[in-house]
Design a protein around this motif. Structure first.
Motif, PDB file in Angstrom:
ATOM      1  N   TRP A   1       0.834  -1.209   0.000  1.00 52.99           N
ATOM      2  CA  TRP A   1       0.000   0.000   0.000  1.00 52.99           C
ATOM      3  C   TRP A   1       0.866   1.256   0.000  1.00 52.99           C
ATOM      4  CZ3 TRP A   1      -1.669   3.276   4.382  1.00 52.99           C
ATOM      5  CH2 TRP A   1      -2.729   4.110   4.049  1.00 52.99           C
ATOM      6  N   ILE A   2       1.924   1.237   0.801  1.00 52.98           N
ATOM      7  CA  ILE A   2       2.818   2.397   0.886  1.00 52.98           C
ATOM      8  C   ILE A   2       3.560   2.616  -0.429  1.00 52.98           C
ATOM      9  CG2 ILE A   2       4.917   3.252   2.005  1.00 52.98           C
ATOM     10  CD1 ILE A   2       3.912   1.848   4.578  1.00 52.98           C
ATOM     11  N   ILE A   3       4.110   1.540  -0.982  1.00 52.14           N
ATOM     12  CA  ILE A   3       4.929   1.668  -2.191  1.00 52.14           C
ATOM     13  C   ILE A   3       4.068   1.951  -3.417  1.00 52.14           C
ATOM     14  CG2 ILE A   3       6.494   0.421  -3.739  1.00 52.14           C
ATOM     15  CD1 ILE A   3       7.617  -0.992  -1.254  1.00 52.14           C
ATOM     16  N   GLU A   4       2.918   1.293  -3.531  1.00 49.29           N
ATOM     17  CA  GLU A   4       2.066   1.530  -4.700  1.00 49.29           C
ATOM     18  C   GLU A   4       1.454   2.927  -4.693  1.00 49.29           C
ATOM     19  OE1 GLU A   4      -0.780  -1.505  -5.514  1.00 49.29           O
ATOM     20  OE2 GLU A   4       0.740  -3.025  -5.937  1.00 49.29           O
ATOM     21  N   ASN A   5       1.345   3.538  -3.510  1.00 48.18           N
ATOM     22  CA  ASN A   5       0.904   4.932  -3.448  1.00 48.18           C
ATOM     23  C   ASN A   5       2.067   5.903  -3.623  1.00 48.18           C
ATOM     24  OD1 ASN A   5      -2.123   5.424  -2.725  1.00 48.18           O
ATOM     25  ND2 ASN A   5      -1.556   3.633  -1.506  1.00 48.18           N
ATOM     26  N   ASP A   6       3.267   5.359  -3.822  1.00 44.42           N
ATOM     27  CA  ASP A   6       4.470   6.158  -4.077  1.00 44.42           C
ATOM     28  C   ASP A   6       4.763   7.127  -2.938  1.00 44.42           C
ATOM     29  OD1 ASP A   6       6.720   6.770  -5.541  1.00 44.42           O
ATOM     30  OD2 ASP A   6       5.737   8.293  -6.776  1.00 44.42           O
ATOM     31  N   TRP A   7       4.657   6.626  -1.715  1.00 46.20           N
ATOM     32  CA  TRP A   7       4.962   7.450  -0.542  1.00 46.20           C
ATOM     33  C   TRP A   7       6.376   7.217  -0.022  1.00 46.20           C
ATOM     34  CZ3 TRP A   7      -0.257   5.568   1.769  1.00 46.20           C
ATOM     35  CH2 TRP A   7      -1.307   6.346   1.240  1.00 46.20           C
ATOM     36  N   LEU A   8       6.934   6.024  -0.231  1.00 50.36           N
ATOM     37  CA  LEU A   8       8.245   5.707   0.340  1.00 50.36           C
ATOM     38  C   LEU A   8       9.344   6.335  -0.499  1.00 50.36           C
ATOM     39  CD1 LEU A   8       9.834   4.209   2.522  1.00 50.36           C
ATOM     40  CD2 LEU A   8       9.847   2.195   1.021  1.00 50.36           C
ATOM     41  N   GLU A   9      10.111   7.231   0.111  1.00 52.20           N
ATOM     42  CA  GLU A   9      11.228   7.895  -0.572  1.00 52.20           C
ATOM     43  C   GLU A   9      12.534   7.138  -0.388  1.00 52.20           C
ATOM     44  OE1 GLU A   9      10.311  12.668  -0.852  1.00 52.20           O
ATOM     45  OE2 GLU A   9      11.931  11.938   0.401  1.00 52.20           O
ATOM     46  N   ALA A  10      12.815   6.768   0.846  1.00 51.61           N
ATOM     47  CA  ALA A  10      14.131   6.175   1.114  1.00 51.61           C
ATOM     48  C   ALA A  10      14.089   5.333   2.376  1.00 51.61           C
ATOM     49  CB  ALA A  10      15.192   7.270   1.254  1.00 51.61           C
ATOM     50  N   VAL A  11      15.015   4.385   2.444  1.00 53.20           N
ATOM     51  CA  VAL A  11      15.275   3.618   3.658  1.00 53.20           C
ATOM     52  C   VAL A  11      16.771   3.719   3.922  1.00 53.20           C
ATOM     53  CG1 VAL A  11      15.246   1.369   4.773  1.00 53.20           C
ATOM     54  CG2 VAL A  11      13.369   2.018   3.243  1.00 53.20           C
ATOM     55  N   VAL A  12      17.127   4.158   5.115  1.00 59.75           N
ATOM     56  CA  VAL A  12      18.535   4.351   5.488  1.00 59.75           C
ATOM     57  C   VAL A  12      18.915   3.302   6.528  1.00 59.75           C
ATOM     58  CG1 VAL A  12      20.253   5.969   6.367  1.00 59.75           C
ATOM     59  CG2 VAL A  12      18.271   6.831   5.094  1.00 59.75           C
ATOM     60  N   GLY A  13      19.857   2.425   6.175  1.00 62.53           N
ATOM     61  CA  GLY A  13      20.347   1.432   7.120  1.00 62.53           C
ATOM     62  C   GLY A  13      21.385   2.034   8.045  1.00 62.53           C
ATOM     63  N   LEU A  14      21.157   1.964   9.342  1.00 64.27           N
ATOM     64  CA  LEU A  14      22.052   2.564  10.333  1.00 64.27           C
ATOM     65  C   LEU A  14      23.007   1.519  10.910  1.00 64.27           C
ATOM     66  CD1 LEU A  14      19.520   4.806  12.310  1.00 64.27           C
ATOM     67  CD2 LEU A  14      20.896   5.399  10.304  1.00 64.27           C
ATOM     68  N   PRO A  15      24.084   1.957  11.545  1.00 60.32           N
ATOM     69  CA  PRO A  15      25.006   1.005  12.184  1.00 60.32           C
ATOM     70  C   PRO A  15      24.324   0.252  13.319  1.00 60.32           C
ATOM     71  CG  PRO A  15      25.989   3.203  11.966  1.00 60.32           C
ATOM     72  CD  PRO A  15      24.545   3.360  11.653  1.00 60.32           C
ATOM     73  N   ASP A  16      24.893  -0.867  13.704  1.00 60.06           N
ATOM     74  CA  ASP A  16      24.383  -1.575  14.875  1.00 60.06           C
ATOM     75  C   ASP A  16      24.930  -0.922  16.140  1.00 60.06           C
ATOM     76  OD1 ASP A  16      27.015  -2.322  14.678  1.00 60.06           O
ATOM     77  OD2 ASP A  16      26.670  -4.455  15.003  1.00 60.06           O
ATOM     78  N   GLN A  17      24.438  -1.362  17.278  1.00 63.25           N
ATOM     79  CA  GLN A  17      24.900  -0.913  18.598  1.00 63.25           C
ATOM     80  C   GLN A  17      24.796   0.605  18.776  1.00 63.25           C
ATOM     81  OE1 GLN A  17      28.386  -3.344  20.120  1.00 63.25           O
ATOM     82  NE2 GLN A  17      28.622  -3.743  17.919  1.00 63.25           N
TER      83      GLN A  17
END
Length: 738
Positions: free
Chosen positions: A389-405
């Motif tokens: 639903w989020i992606i097909e509505n074209d709302w998701l711009e980016a996902v940022v993977g952060l370091p652990d800990q």
């Protein structure tokens, strides 16, 4: 504000906290110190208006006025946000040491309603009693009475910084539970930078006088709201900002509300209650069931929902909203598994986004999750449908993977999602994945599970936040960076089409193939089956004679069936098999007819089962289904995940309910799927086919897979030489011991 001023005041509070040692453990100091800081600051603020409030309250007009109206009238008339009806100040409280505990309680209860409601959430009366019993109360109150926190000496902004720093310090001390309500400041700074980074509208969005609303549905102690406000004011000090939040943890709510009071900002926009709702109604309380800001939408939304926390307590309420409200409610796209409610908060935030209009640029979201919301859930599941639903509505711009800990109570990797309902043209139809897992520095001293931090450019630290923000703004596919001198460049950014995260889950069937014979072993399997065992059972509970008649008839039926099958057994020579179910079925019917024993569909089905007279045999003819076509074998059933056709457009022509028609979707993808079957399956299983009625749509974001880089193992010769070198070194050490 200078760093020295901040540290001096914070260090002074820490020195006062040492008075509690013994009575409290260091992680518990905040139970006393945070409320005392708030009370002392409010006490200082009251100095200039205490007499005016006293004069106002003595007027007859207020005697018949409801308390809420009294508060509103006095605050408005004196241009203050709170007041206190008592004659006490911290100095006066010390004048009567014997009644200090009683008078301090009275002082707290005499605050105007809005302030009192926040202060009561600290449940500070228990700590007053505890300190009095331990003979610590007078010393603590006296120490704070000597601390000057008056607005003339410390502005609201400076006091806010000091308070935020102390909240951070105390929460770091309580690291065993800090993740429930405290997000590391550098993570908040990164989220704020990212949520305000794109769109190119800061010049107009932050213009003088234009209202900017910022909302956090899990606001905790208010760190994200404070940082967002700080960011906007740095761009335009005259910006008109309103902060909104909701929090279910009483102490965190009190800290957040106190922070706003200390900075002389309105507190009514911070609501106490469970954002997801509980289904309970408490009309005489400030507890809110569900959305605490109904009918309101916001420009910027930030949150750090709980990681991997089940929502069983809210299940009844949330499920009712999903089933009855559908997309008119918050959760129309679907519900995640009961053991992780993180995506429910994102659905709630999406429902609170302002729409794009001629006068409004829409809304943006920054939310931090663990890895689960990226990929958990099979095709057609609640999680997958939410992502769809989020992606097909074209709302998701980016996902940022952060370091652990990075977090105090968990060492796992986390991910910041950035959403917008008004993407800039270059981002439309696309999602950017940013690999920032290596953007960190090791801390000199760990705090719980927090051993890494993202550099903010202060001191000698690298400015990771600015670099990640630049990568985000560049929005380049296959963007690479050299993270350290002498190291090879690594990919830090990849850009995908929305369609790239979708797949079709196809059910691939193969025909059921059985051979048949009647022998002692298979006859016994049939006799052990539920059909045969159930024949002499009766459903009559009261009629004894009827029950006995049923049992007798069932046993007679069993004997007749066994008699026919024993007669058939002689017709099968050793090793003889019938590899055609239709042919064996004819033989059964003929044998029963010859013996004048009645057959029916249930009996034939029970006899022909693979665990009765039949056995699976890859050499047998395919079994034909009653409606034509091959009957599938459940044990040979398989599934294939197939990407969407490259030219398909979104949204896909299928609803989010499993019962919705798949006709339009199948027509769109059938040729593509059959081509996949022909290419990938039939060369190995020539009798396979796709059952399109079982087709499901899935969405996942396999973040780690996209940034995985294969590293060839070291040559065996090198490893072997290292082993020999180690053996030689061990031998030398042993010689030295001898």
């Amino acid at each position: 504000m200078s760093e020295n001023t901040l540290n001096n005041h914070s260090d002074l509070v820490w020195k006062i906290a040492e008075l509690l040692r013994g009575t409290y453990r260091p992680p518990q100091y905040r139970r006393v110190m945070i409320p005392m800081i708030v009370l002392r600051r409010l006490d200082c603020v009251l100095e200039s208006t205490r007499e005016q409030v006293k004069v106002e309250l003595a007027k007859p007009i207020y005697q018949s006025m409801p308390p809420a109206k009294v508060e509103e009238t006095i605050n408005k008339k004196l241009d203050i946000s709170f007041h206190n009806r008592s004659d006490f100040s911290f100095k006066k409280l010390l004048d009567d040491a014997d009644k200090l505990d009683t008078n301090l309680k009275k002082f707290i209860s005499s605050f105007s309603e809005t302030a009192r409601r926040i202060l009561e959430k600290f449940e500070f009366e228990k700590e007053i009693i505890k300190m009095e019993d331990a003979n610590r109360l007078y010393e603590v109150v006296k120490a704070f009475a000597d601390m000057d926190l008056h607005p003339d000496r410390l502005s609201n902004l400076e006091m806010g910084y000091i308070f935020e720093d102390l909240v951070r310090r105390f929460n770091e001390q309580a690291n065993e539970e800090a993740g429930d309500h405290f997000t590391p400041r550098e993570v908040i700074n990164l989220m704020v930078n990212l949520v305000f980074a794109s769109g190119g509208d800061q010049g107009t969005a932050f213009a003088d006088g234009k209202l900017i609303t910022v909302y956090d549905p899990t606001c905790g102690t208010g760190g994200m709201l404070s940082e967002a406000e700080k960011f906007i004011k740095a761009l335009n000090g005259k910006a008109n900002i309103e902060l909104f939040g909701q929090e279910y943890n009483a102490e965190s709510y009190a800290i957040c509300g106190s922070d706003l009071m200390i900075k002389n900002e309105p507190t009514q926009n911070i609501v106490y209650g469970d954002t997801l709702g509980t289904g309970r109604s408490k009309p005489d309380s400030d507890f809110v069931d569900g959305d605490g800001h109904p009918n309101q939408k916001f420009h910027y939304l930030l949150a750090n929902p709980p990681f991997g926390v089940e929502w069983k307590n809210q299940q009844k309420h949330v499920s009712a909203e999903y089933e009855k409200g559908g997309f008119n409610g918050r959760f129309g796209a679907g519900l995640p598994r009961i053991n992780d409610g993180a995506l429910l908060f994102l659905l709630h935030m999406i429902s609170k986004m302002r729409s794009v209009t001629d006068k409004d640029n829409g809304a943006r979201i920054a939310v931090v999750f663990n890895g689960s919301p990226l990929f958990t859930g099979d095709a057609g599941s609640g999680e997958s449908n939410i992502r769809r639903w989020i992606i097909e509505n074209d709302w998701l711009e980016a996902v940022v993977g952060l370091p652990d800990q990075l977090f105090y109570n968990t060492g796992i990797y986390t991910y910041v999602w950035i959403l917008s309902n008004n993407k800039v043209p270059v981002r439309r139809g696309k999602v950017q994945l940013i690999n920032a897992t290596q953007f960190f520095i090791k801390m000199k001293k760990s705090l719980g599970n927090k051993r890494n931090e993202i550099g903010n450019g202060q001191g000698n630290k690298p400015d990771h936040i600015a670099e990640i923000t630049r990568i985000y703004n560049a929005c380049k596919d296959d963007d690479t960076r050299v993270l350290a001198a002498g190291e090879k460049a690594v990919k830090v950014s990849k850009v995908f089409r929305n369609q790239d995260f979708a797949y079709l889950k196809l059910t691939v069937e193969r025909p059921l193939r059985l051979n048949f014979r009647v022998d002692d072993e298979r006859l016994q399997r049939f006799k052990d089956g539920s059909y045969f065992i159930g024949l002499p059972l009766s459903g009559k509970r009261v009629d004894l004679l009827g029950r006995q008649a049923d049992i007798a008839a069932g046993k007679a039926r069993q004997a007749d069936i066994v008699s026919v099958l024993v007669g058939m057994k002689a017709a099968f020579a050793d090793g003889q098999l019938v590899r055609d179910r239709a042919e064996f079925s004819k033989q059964l019917k003929a044998a029963f007819a010859k013996a004048d024993v009645k057959t029916d569909a249930a009996l034939l089905k029970a006899l022909l089962l693979p665990n009765a007279l039949g056995e699976r045999d890859p050499q047998a003819k395919p079994c034909i289904a009653s409606l034509g076509g091959f009957e599938p074998d459940p044990e040979l059933r398989d599934t294939e995940q197939v990407p969407l056709p490259p030219d398909v457009t979104l949204p896909l022509p299928i609803g989010y309910d499993e019962k919705d028609s798949k006709k339009a979707l199948i027509a769109l993808v059938k040729a593509h799927c059959n081509a996949y079957l022909q290419r990938e399956v039939l060369p190995y299983r020539a009798d396979a086919w796709i059952d399109f009625d079982k087709t499901k749509v899935g969405y996942e974001i396999p973040f780690t897979r996209h940034f995985y880089e294969y590293q060839a193992p070291r040559p065996l010769a090198v490893i072997g030489q290292e082993v020999k070198d180690l053996e030689a070194e061990i031998a030398r050490m042993l010689d030295g011991v001898v």
